[in-house]
Scaffold this motif. Structure first.
Motif: not given
Length: 341
Positions: A78-98
């Motif tokens: 996610i950090n490497k692609n900041a300002g570039i593109r969305p990154v697909k993540v696992s349900p775990d990571t998505f949940y924690v960020i949400k």
């Protein structure tokens, strides 16, 4: 979740009085280093050691997905692609960020996982810790804004709007890992256990004899085992954020790791620590950052949240608690004074 080496006696914020009147209870326990801290799982039920191994596998899985120091982790992508593109993540990571965004709203931005650029300037907790210049901090502050995290629930993607942004889940991922461990242990029949991830404590059930766990709250800047108060809990998380966890001194001034995302400097509000008691460890971890808000605002937030209790310790050894802890928390160190608001 920066890599650093810490003494176990310093980093273990909370310890458990786990002696049980049931002498037939022989706990099984193991400790491993993960998530940049010592993680101890202790189970008081008759289960095979494999149960502990499965618990540690859950921790390792979260670390591989969410550590900023693992180059191919989902958070690193996610950090490497900041300002570039969305990154697909696992349900775990998505949940924690949400969840992190949710608590950023509750805590009025004082908890913000996009503080990564500022964390990287200070490097507190590593051998590269330093005091950055005011100019460096000023240049990075515009990159800190949780509202610039773009979530796409349908496609399970995360994107940071601006180049140079970075997220750091060090203030919430450990709590989520504890909850995942509890989920694993319960599925395998565990009814009485303590999950301690470097001071993020989560209790499963009660002691085997049916009484509550007694959790001692560590005295700031004292060796492990010296506590100023005790709270009794069952099926609860007890999570502390304190200035004494990770810090360094420069020219006689202490710089700790709890950063204010609005100023870019360590929070300076006369608090030593904040302990949160709640149902889940992820909530406790995120809410412990009300530390940055200071005593008055932080206490108000904690008081108004259902199912949440808090203990605030000031640098003049005064202790303030939420109303729900009255009768369930007691001071044991005469140097500390329980105050009322």
């Amino acid at each position: 979740m920066k890599k650093f080496i810490v003494l176990f006696s310093i980093f273990l914020l909370i310890f458990i009085f786990s002696g049980c009147s049931n002498k037939n209870s022989q706990p099984i326990s193991d400790t491993k280093f993960a998530l940049d801290t010592y993680c101890t799982l202790t189970v008081y039920d008759k289960v095979p050691k494999k149960v502990l191994d499965d618990g540690f596998k859950a921790i390792e899985d979260i670390e591989k997905k969410m550590s900023v120091t693992i180059e191919d982790s989902e958070v690193s992508e996610i950090n490497k692609n900041a300002g570039i593109r969305p990154v697909k993540v696992s349900p775990d990571t998505f949940y924690v960020i949400k969840k992190a965004i949710h608590f950023s709203e509750i805590e009025k931005g004082y908890f913000d996982i996009t503080v990564g650029p500022i964390v990287n300037l200070w490097n507190i907790g590593t051998d590269k810790a330093r005091v950055p210049s005011a100019e460096e901090i000023k240049a990075k502050l515009p990159l800190v804004n949780y509202k610039n995290i773009v979530l796409d629930e349908k496609n399970m993607t995360v994107m940071l709007k601006d180049k140079g942004m970075s997220i750091d889940l060090g203030g919430i991922a450990k709590g989520y890992a504890a909850d995942k461990v509890a989920e694993v242990l319960k599925k395998e029949g565990v009814k009485h256990a303590i999950i301690n991830l470097g001071g993020d404590v989560l209790t499963i059930g009660t002691k085997p004899d049916g009484t509550n766990w007694r959790v001692g709250i560590q005295t700031p800047f004292k060796p492990r085992g010296e506590y100023f108060g005790i709270v009794e809990v069952a099926e609860k998380a007890v999570v502390t954020s304190g200035v004494y966890e990770r810090y360094f001194e420069k020219d006689g001034k202490l710089y700790h790791h709890i950063l204010n995302p609005f100023t870019g400097y360590p929070a300076d509000n006369h608090l030593y620590s904040v302990t949160i008691i709640t149902d889940t460890s992820i909530d406790g971890d995120a809410l412990a950052k009300v530390f940055v808000m200071g005593l008055d605002e932080g206490l108000k937030v904690a008081e108004n949240l259902p199912g949440v209790e808090a203990i605030f310790v000031t640098d003049d050894k005064k202790v303030y608690i939420t109303s729900g802890l009255k009768g369930n928390f007691r001071i044991t160190d005469p140097e500390y004074t329980l105050m009322t608001k």
